[in-house]
Design a protein around this motif. Structure first.
Motif, PDB file in Angstrom:
ATOM      1  N   CYS A 105       8.758  26.326 -20.591  1.00 23.33           N
ATOM      2  CA  CYS A 105       8.022  27.162 -19.651  1.00 23.33           C
ATOM      3  C   CYS A 105       6.530  27.098 -19.982  1.00 23.33           C
ATOM      4  O   CYS A 105       6.140  27.336 -21.126  1.00 23.33           O
ATOM      5  N   PRO A 106       5.676  26.755 -18.998  1.00 22.00           N
ATOM      6  CA  PRO A 106       4.237  26.650 -19.257  1.00 22.00           C
ATOM      7  C   PRO A 106       3.597  28.011 -19.537  1.00 22.00           C
ATOM      8  O   PRO A 106       2.492  28.087 -20.068  1.00 22.00           O
ATOM      9  N   VAL A 107       4.298  29.085 -19.188  1.00 23.11           N
ATOM     10  CA  VAL A 107       3.752  30.429 -19.404  1.00 23.11           C
ATOM     11  C   VAL A 107       4.123  30.960 -20.787  1.00 23.11           C
ATOM     12  O   VAL A 107       3.262  31.369 -21.566  1.00 23.11           O
ATOM     13  N   ALA A 130      13.263  33.716 -19.355  1.00 23.99           N
ATOM     14  CA  ALA A 130      12.555  34.828 -19.996  1.00 23.99           C
ATOM     15  C   ALA A 130      11.560  35.513 -19.057  1.00 23.99           C
ATOM     16  O   ALA A 130      11.647  36.709 -18.807  1.00 23.99           O
ATOM     17  N   CYS A 131      10.625  34.719 -18.487  1.00 25.06           N
ATOM     18  CA  CYS A 131       9.585  35.353 -17.667  1.00 25.06           C
ATOM     19  C   CYS A 131       9.776  35.142 -16.165  1.00 25.06           C
ATOM     20  O   CYS A 131       9.049  35.706 -15.357  1.00 25.06           O
ATOM     21  N   GLY A 132      10.746  34.340 -15.782  1.00 26.83           N
ATOM     22  CA  GLY A 132      11.046  34.159 -14.365  1.00 26.83           C
ATOM     23  C   GLY A 132      10.187  33.143 -13.630  1.00 26.83           C
ATOM     24  O   GLY A 132      10.319  32.955 -12.429  1.00 26.83           O
ATOM     25  N   LYS A 133       9.327  32.437 -14.359  1.00 22.94           N
ATOM     26  CA  LYS A 133       8.478  31.399 -13.746  1.00 22.94           C
ATOM     27  C   LYS A 133       9.361  30.322 -13.099  1.00 22.94           C
ATOM     28  O   LYS A 133      10.335  29.879 -13.689  1.00 22.94           O
ATOM     29  N   VAL A 134       9.010  29.941 -11.868  1.00 25.80           N
ATOM     30  CA  VAL A 134       9.763  28.912 -11.158  1.00 25.80           C
ATOM     31  C   VAL A 134       8.871  27.717 -10.878  1.00 25.80           C
ATOM     32  O   VAL A 134       7.737  27.875 -10.420  1.00 25.80           O
ATOM     33  N   LEU A 135       9.359  26.520 -11.183  1.00 25.75           N
ATOM     34  CA  LEU A 135       8.610  25.287 -10.917  1.00 25.75           C
ATOM     35  C   LEU A 135       9.451  24.344 -10.082  1.00 25.75           C
ATOM     36  O   LEU A 135      10.675  24.364 -10.155  1.00 25.75           O
ATOM     37  N   ARG A 136       8.780  23.496  -9.292  1.00 25.47           N
ATOM     38  CA  ARG A 136       9.506  22.506  -8.483  1.00 25.47           C
ATOM     39  C   ARG A 136       9.663  21.189  -9.223  1.00 25.47           C
ATOM     40  O   ARG A 136      10.477  20.355  -8.856  1.00 25.47           O
ATOM     41  N   GLU A 137       8.850  21.000 -10.236  1.00 24.56           N
ATOM     42  CA  GLU A 137       8.979  19.787 -11.042  1.00 24.56           C
ATOM     43  C   GLU A 137       9.265  20.182 -12.477  1.00 24.56           C
ATOM     44  O   GLU A 137       8.787  21.209 -12.953  1.00 24.56           O
ATOM     45  N   ALA A 138      10.023  19.328 -13.167  1.00 26.09           N
ATOM     46  CA  ALA A 138      10.364  19.633 -14.552  1.00 26.09           C
ATOM     47  C   ALA A 138       9.099  19.637 -15.406  1.00 26.09           C
ATOM     48  O   ALA A 138       8.312  18.695 -15.352  1.00 26.09           O
ATOM     49  N   PRO A 139       8.881  20.681 -16.192  1.00 24.02           N
ATOM     50  CA  PRO A 139       7.695  20.724 -17.058  1.00 24.02           C
ATOM     51  C   PRO A 139       7.888  19.818 -18.274  1.00 24.02           C
ATOM     52  O   PRO A 139       9.023  19.468 -18.600  1.00 24.02           O
ATOM     53  N   GLN A 156      15.540  26.420 -17.307  1.00 20.26           N
ATOM     54  CA  GLN A 156      16.857  26.018 -16.828  1.00 20.26           C
ATOM     55  C   GLN A 156      16.743  25.357 -15.465  1.00 20.26           C
ATOM     56  O   GLN A 156      15.950  25.769 -14.641  1.00 20.26           O
ATOM     57  N   ARG A 157      17.591  24.350 -15.288  1.00 21.21           N
ATOM     58  CA  ARG A 157      17.590  23.641 -14.012  1.00 21.21           C
ATOM     59  C   ARG A 157      18.573  24.315 -13.066  1.00 21.21           C
ATOM     60  O   ARG A 157      19.708  24.580 -13.421  1.00 21.21           O
ATOM     61  N   LYS A 158      18.130  24.580 -11.857  1.00 21.08           N
ATOM     62  CA  LYS A 158      19.007  25.168 -10.858  1.00 21.08           C
ATOM     63  C   LYS A 158      18.922  24.366  -9.570  1.00 21.08           C
ATOM     64  O   LYS A 158      17.890  23.782  -9.276  1.00 21.08           O
ATOM     65  N   ARG A 197      12.234  12.170 -14.216  1.00 15.39           N
ATOM     66  CA  ARG A 197      11.741  13.320 -14.974  1.00 15.39           C
ATOM     67  C   ARG A 197      11.293  14.408 -13.997  1.00 15.39           C
ATOM     68  O   ARG A 197      11.577  15.581 -14.183  1.00 15.39           O
ATOM     69  N   LYS A 198      10.619  13.975 -12.920  1.00 16.58           N
ATOM     70  CA  LYS A 198      10.142  14.932 -11.918  1.00 16.58           C
ATOM     71  C   LYS A 198      11.293  15.611 -11.186  1.00 16.58           C
ATOM     72  O   LYS A 198      11.234  16.801 -10.907  1.00 16.58           O
ATOM     73  N   THR A 199      12.316  14.848 -10.820  1.00 18.49           N
ATOM     74  CA  THR A 199      13.413  15.437 -10.051  1.00 18.49           C
ATOM     75  C   THR A 199      14.334  16.248 -10.945  1.00 18.49           C
ATOM     76  O   THR A 199      15.152  17.016 -10.454  1.00 18.49           O
ATOM     77  N   GLY A 200      14.229  16.059 -12.267  1.00 15.44           N
ATOM     78  CA  GLY A 200      15.097  16.791 -13.183  1.00 15.44           C
ATOM     79  C   GLY A 200      16.411  16.090 -13.444  1.00 15.44           C
ATOM     80  O   GLY A 200      17.320  16.641 -14.037  1.00 15.44           O
TER      81      GLY A 200
END
Ligand SMILES: [Zn+2]
Length: 171
Positions: free
Chosen positions: A153-155, A139-148, A161-163, A71-74
């Motif tokens: 998006c927490p914001v 939408a807002c461009g928030k970037v995370l290293r772990e899958a939320p 999206q996964r990249k 889940r963390k690695t996506g």
């Protein structure tokens, strides 16, 4: 080096086991069930009867840990129940301090295994990098290293999206 390999169905059907007759193989019951439903099962039967291939149990704790890590690695969406069983088996064997390597052609399995600190082998050598996924909100461009949680998006709550982010060489 102990030549024990945790293998999935794809690997059992590849030419790798024949090319590496000195390697001991271990897998899950679910993989064997899948394999025995297919026609080309004679080789597998033979490996089971000679003891070269064994079926072992995984612990529920290891299964949870594998799922949590994926889940963390996506990688979780890409993994089947069977894949998670296999990763759980690798962790279970590792816990009993048995030296082994996960051999698979499935990139999501390999990626999660590396994240779990398990040694991996991809027989064709195509998998040379651990993929560090990043999660980006369109939408807002928030970037995370772990899958939320729920990939939201927490914001702003938009599905993230996964990249493919950084790639780290694994060998
Ligand atoms: Zn957002």
């Amino acid at each position: 080096m102990v030549d024990l390999f945790v293998v999935d169905a794809g690997l059992l059907f590849s030419t790798w086991p024949q090319k590496n007759p000195d390697k001991k193989l271990v897998t899950t019951q679910a993989v064997i069930d899948e394999v025995l439903n297919r026609r080309s099962q004679r080789r597998i039967d033979e490996m089971l009867s000679t003891g070269r291939l064994r079926i072992e149990e995984w612990s529920p704790e290891a299964r949870s840990r594998a799922e949590e890590e994926a889940r963390k690695t996506g990688d979780l969406d890409e993994l089947s129940e069977q894949d998670l069983d296999l990763l759980a088996l690798a962790l279970t064997l590792q816990k009993t301090s048995r030296d082994m390597t996960v051999a698979s052609t499935d990139f999501a399995v390999l990626n999660t295994a590396i994240s779990l600190g398990v040694a991996v082998l991809e027989p064709s050598g195509r998998f040379r990098h651990k993929i560090e996924w990043i999660f980006k909100c369109p939408a807002c461009g928030k970037v995370l290293r772990e899958a939320p949680p729920q990939m939201e998006c927490p914001v702003c709550g938009t599905p993230m999206q996964r990249k493919s982010g950084e790639r780290r060489r694994i060998h």
